[in-house]
Design an enzyme around this catalytic site. Structure first.
Site, PDB file in Angstrom:
ATOM      1  CG  HIS A   1      -2.224   0.765   1.244  1.00  0.00           C
ATOM      2  ND1 HIS A   1      -2.546   1.846   0.318  1.00  0.00           N
ATOM      3  CD2 HIS A   1      -2.711   1.402   2.713  1.00  0.00           C
ATOM      4  CE1 HIS A   1      -3.266   2.520   0.393  1.00  0.00           C
ATOM      5  NE2 HIS A   1      -3.619   2.082   2.174  1.00  0.00           N
TER       6      HIS A   1
ATOM      7  CG  HIS B   1      -3.955   0.352  -8.259  1.00  0.00           C
ATOM      8  ND1 HIS B   1      -5.533   0.294  -7.986  1.00  0.00           N
ATOM      9  CD2 HIS B   1      -3.402   1.526  -7.582  1.00  0.00           C
ATOM     10  CE1 HIS B   1      -5.781   1.530  -6.894  1.00  0.00           C
ATOM     11  NE2 HIS B   1      -5.309   2.403  -6.950  1.00  0.00           N
TER      12      HIS B   1
ATOM     13  CG  ASP C   1       2.969   3.800  -3.913  1.00  0.00           C
ATOM     14  OD1 ASP C   1       2.263   4.083  -4.199  1.00  0.00           O
ATOM     15  OD2 ASP C   1       3.175   5.201  -3.342  1.00  0.00           O
TER      16      ASP C   1
HETATM   17  C1  SDX Z   1      -1.979   2.249  -3.374  1.00  0.00           C
HETATM   18  O1  SDX Z   1      -6.546   0.829  -3.476  1.00  0.00           O
HETATM   19  C2  SDX Z   1      -5.776   2.169  -3.195  1.00  0.00           C
HETATM   20  O2  SDX Z   1      -6.293   2.702  -3.722  1.00  0.00           O
HETATM   21  C3  SDX Z   1      -3.902   2.060  -3.117  1.00  0.00           C
HETATM   22  C4  SDX Z   1      -3.713   3.058  -3.416  1.00  0.00           C
HETATM   23  C5  SDX Z   1      -4.254   4.471  -2.415  1.00  0.00           C
HETATM   24  O3  SDX Z   1      -3.703   5.964  -3.650  1.00  0.00           O
HETATM   25  O4  SDX Z   1      -4.537   3.711  -1.713  1.00  0.00           O
HETATM   26  O5  SDX Z   1      -3.213   3.695  -4.466  1.00  0.00           O
HETATM   27  C6  SDX Z   1      -2.031   2.749  -3.481  1.00  0.00           C
HETATM   28  O6  SDX Z   1      -1.245   1.059  -2.651  1.00  0.00           O
HETATM   29  C7  SDX Z   1      -0.489   1.677  -5.059  1.00  0.00           C
HETATM   30  C8  SDX Z   1      -0.525   0.343  -4.955  1.00  0.00           C
HETATM   31  C9  SDX Z   1       1.120   0.651  -4.380  1.00  0.00           C
HETATM   32  N1  SDX Z   1       1.674  -1.368  -4.372  1.00  0.00           N
HETATM   33  C10 SDX Z   1       3.007  -1.801  -4.696  1.00  0.00           C
HETATM   34  O7  SDX Z   1       2.464  -0.888  -6.087  1.00  0.00           O
HETATM   35  C11 SDX Z   1       2.864  -1.982  -4.921  1.00  0.00           C
HETATM   36  C12 SDX Z   1       3.275  -3.462  -6.227  1.00  0.00           C
HETATM   37  N2  SDX Z   1       1.449  -4.045  -6.293  1.00  0.00           N
HETATM   38  C13 SDX Z   1       0.946  -5.105  -5.705  1.00  0.00           C
HETATM   39  O8  SDX Z   1       1.592  -5.141  -4.721  1.00  0.00           O
HETATM   40  C14 SDX Z   1      -0.371  -5.284  -6.872  1.00  0.00           C
HETATM   41  O9  SDX Z   1      -0.035  -4.522  -7.480  1.00  0.00           O
HETATM   42  C15 SDX Z   1      -1.471  -4.962  -5.970  1.00  0.00           C
HETATM   43  C16 SDX Z   1      -0.863  -5.136  -4.417  1.00  0.00           C
HETATM   44  C17 SDX Z   1      -0.707  -3.434  -5.867  1.00  0.00           C
HETATM   45  C18 SDX Z   1      -2.430  -4.833  -6.680  1.00  0.00           C
HETATM   46  O10 SDX Z   1      -2.684  -6.358  -6.414  1.00  0.00           O
HETATM   47  P1  SDX Z   1      -3.945  -6.656  -6.571  1.00  0.00           P
HETATM   48  O11 SDX Z   1      -4.917  -6.637  -7.300  1.00  0.00           O
HETATM   49  O12 SDX Z   1      -4.213  -8.235  -5.640  1.00  0.00           O
HETATM   50  O13 SDX Z   1      -3.504  -7.747  -8.119  1.00  0.00           O
HETATM   51  P2  SDX Z   1      -3.103  -9.156  -8.066  1.00  0.00           P
HETATM   52  O14 SDX Z   1      -2.370  -9.483  -6.613  1.00  0.00           O
HETATM   53  O15 SDX Z   1      -4.613 -10.740  -7.893  1.00  0.00           O
HETATM   54  O16 SDX Z   1      -2.167  -9.941  -9.381  1.00  0.00           O
HETATM   55  C19 SDX Z   1      -3.047 -10.009 -10.402  1.00  0.00           C
HETATM   56  C20 SDX Z   1      -1.100 -10.692 -11.665  1.00  0.00           C
HETATM   57  C21 SDX Z   1      -0.904 -11.311 -10.946  1.00  0.00           C
HETATM   58  O17 SDX Z   1      -1.164 -12.635 -11.800  1.00  0.00           O
HETATM   59  P3  SDX Z   1      -0.950 -13.970 -11.700  1.00  0.00           P
HETATM   60  O18 SDX Z   1      -1.451 -14.680 -10.469  1.00  0.00           O
HETATM   61  O19 SDX Z   1      -2.508 -13.674 -12.163  1.00  0.00           O
HETATM   62  O20 SDX Z   1      -0.718 -14.678 -13.066  1.00  0.00           O
HETATM   63  O21 SDX Z   1      -0.805  -9.049 -11.676  1.00  0.00           O
HETATM   64  C22 SDX Z   1       0.558  -9.930 -11.122  1.00  0.00           C
HETATM   65  C23 SDX Z   1       0.028 -11.185  -9.838  1.00  0.00           C
HETATM   66  O22 SDX Z   1       0.947 -12.016  -9.870  1.00  0.00           O
HETATM   67  N3  SDX Z   1       0.877  -9.256 -10.029  1.00  0.00           N
HETATM   68  C24 SDX Z   1       2.237  -8.490 -10.162  1.00  0.00           C
HETATM   69  C25 SDX Z   1       1.875  -7.370  -9.622  1.00  0.00           C
HETATM   70  N4  SDX Z   1       1.139  -6.765  -9.218  1.00  0.00           N
HETATM   71  C26 SDX Z   1       0.389  -8.286  -9.628  1.00  0.00           C
HETATM   72  N5  SDX Z   1       3.150  -9.065 -10.862  1.00  0.00           N
HETATM   73  C27 SDX Z   1       4.357  -8.641 -10.677  1.00  0.00           C
HETATM   74  N6  SDX Z   1       4.378  -7.494 -10.007  1.00  0.00           N
HETATM   75  C28 SDX Z   1       3.399  -6.372  -9.911  1.00  0.00           C
HETATM   76  N7  SDX Z   1       3.614  -5.304  -9.066  1.00  0.00           N
END
Ligand code: SDX
Length: 388
Positions: A229, A270, A328
């Site tokens: 987050h 996201h 971010d």
């Molecule tokens: C913020 O909610 C908000 O509004 C939050 C925020 C705010 O203003 O409050 O916008 C701020 O928290 C932004 C997000 C910051 N976090 C990061 O940048 C951390 C890296 N991102 C990931 O951890 C991830 O993308 C999340 C947690 C942000 C979102 O994850 P989801 O929606 O639960 O996605 P998922 O885990 O279901 O992934 C879907 C697929 C998966 O692959 P498959 O299993 O389908 O093969 O996408 C892949 C994941 O492995 N994936 C990524 C990835 N994010 C998702 N693969 C590589 N790198 C990534 N960053």
């Protein structure tokens, strides 16, 4: 045996999740605050005006804005009791841990005088947290570097005062860099609210029990700290430093796709946006401006970030999963260029997000609400007798 019990969706109380503050269309990459697109607010508004909009639902008149700014200035100082708690922390404490506690000092100081059923008291709580969070944040930084706290200056803007309290010297006149102050103000504005993300939902859930508003903000800071987050901006810099050179980007892209590797590209993806996060477009523009103003546009980390973004946006794995740079991704680079230490990045996020948290809290308490009770989907054992 494991059974799954269904439950009546009627239990899901919508009262604690309805809101008119922010609307996100993740597919379109659209973010509206009270109907105004974020890119227009970033261009034409400023952080305090956006705070007013989030809280009140309408943009202020000139008179309303001037009065709001004065209300904030009147509450920007913090008490000696907050400073005394801060002084008790080891200097190398993570600033987010410190900030959780400092909101606790506000809860202690104002609990008895805050009637959450009273609209004026709720407004006062909103003004206090928006006004004091920059002061507490800057003091947390000063404590970590062993420097004396710098008092806010009445003649400075919100962002100018924050940078003065961070980098000024006690007793000396402020040195203001208008480009950095503007960049800081837009960064606060871009983080101001984001509908019911993990930390805002935490604040709402805590608020739905009737808890002290300052303690509710402390719970939001706690939830924001996680690297999935608000901690992601700090994690983006850690990742860029780990990549270290453009030649290693492909190696890290491969790691991000490897299911056996827990590594994820920080700053990408996201929960809601399956398109460009509209905030990261604005953030990218500010990044260009700040790095050019500081003459560090050839900063190796920025060049790695640019190249990483380009490669990821062309990579089928990321395209298939609609993984785009989020808020971010660029904020960390700007904060580093401004001289903010990495450990303070999520504090900056919390500072910017405070108006959103308190606006959601106030909105919920201004209408009939029920205590939040997220329903679980039970996957445990069915009923069974204790062995005779
Ligand atoms: C913020 O909610 C908000 O509004 C939050 C925020 C705010 O203003 O409050 O916008 C701020 O928290 C932004 C997000 C910051 N976090 C990061 O940048 C951390 C890296 N991102 C990931 O951890 C991830 O993308 C999340 C947690 C942000 C979102 O994850 P989801 O929606 O639960 O996605 P998922 O885990 O279901 O992934 C879907 C697929 C998966 O692959 P498959 O299993 O389908 O093969 O996408 C892949 C994941 O492995 N994936 C990524 C990835 N994010 C998702 N693969 C590589 N790198 C990534 N960053």
């Amino acid at each position: 045996a494991k059974g799954v019990f269904t439950f009546d969706p009627g239990f899901m109380s919508t009262a604690s999740t309805e809101s008119a503050i922010t609307y996100i269309d993740g597919g379109a990459g659209m973010l509206l605050h009270r109907g105004y697109p974020i890119d227009q607010l970033a261009e034409h508004s400023d952080h305090l005006e956006t705070c007013y909009l989030l809280l009140n639902g309408e943009l202020p008149t000139d008179e309303q804005k001037a009065a709001f700014v004065e209300d904030i200035k009147a509450e920007i100082a913090v008490s000696d009791s907050s400073a005394a708690v801060l002084d008790g922390f080891p200097a190398d404490s993570h600033p987010m841990a410190v900030m959780v506690s400092l909101l606790g000092t506000l809860a202690a100081e104002f609990h008895e005088s805050t009637n959450i059923e009273d609209e004026a008291d709720r407004y006062k709580a909103a003004i206090r947290v928006i006004a004091k969070i920059p002061t507490l944040s800057a003091m947390t930084y000063k404590h970590s570097v062993g420097e004396a706290y710098v008092k806010p200056e009445p003649g400075l803007s919100y962002a100018e005062n924050f940078l003065h309290m961070m980098y000024g010297t006690a007793g000396e006149a402020p040195k203001v860099n208008p480009v950095l102050a503007k960049a800081m103000d837009v960064i606060f504005l871009l983080h101001a609210d984001h509908e019911q993300n993990a930390s805002t939902s935490t604040v709402r859930l805590a608020g739905s029990t009737g808890a002290n508003p300052y303690a509710c903000i402390a719970s939001g800071i706690s939830a924001l700290w996680g690297p999935a987050h608000g901690g992601a901006n700090e994690a983006v810099l850690t990742m860029l430093n780990e990549i270290g050179d453009e030649s290693r980007i492909e190696e890290f892209i491969a790691k991000a796709k490897d299911k056996n590797d827990p590594f994820r590209l920080m700053g990408f993806g996201h929960r809601v946006y399956k398109n460009f996060d509209p905030r990261s477009r604005v953030m990218r523009k500010i990044c260009d401006e700040v790095l050019a103003d500081l003459g560090v546009e050839n900063d190796p980390l920025f060049k790695i970030a640019r190249r990483l973004e380009k490669i990821a946006l062309e990579d089928q794995y990321f395209i298939d999963r609609k993984l785009y740079p989020n808020v971010d991704f660029y904020s960390g680079i700007i904060l580093k260029a401004i001289g903010i230490p990495t450990s303070m990045f999520t504090v900056i996020f919390a500072l910017g997000r405070t108006p959103g948290w308190i606006a959601h809290w106030n909105e919920m308490l201004s209408n009939p609400y029920k205590i939040g009770r997220p329903r679980q989907l039970y996957t445990g054992s069915v009923k069974r007798d204790y062995p005779a």
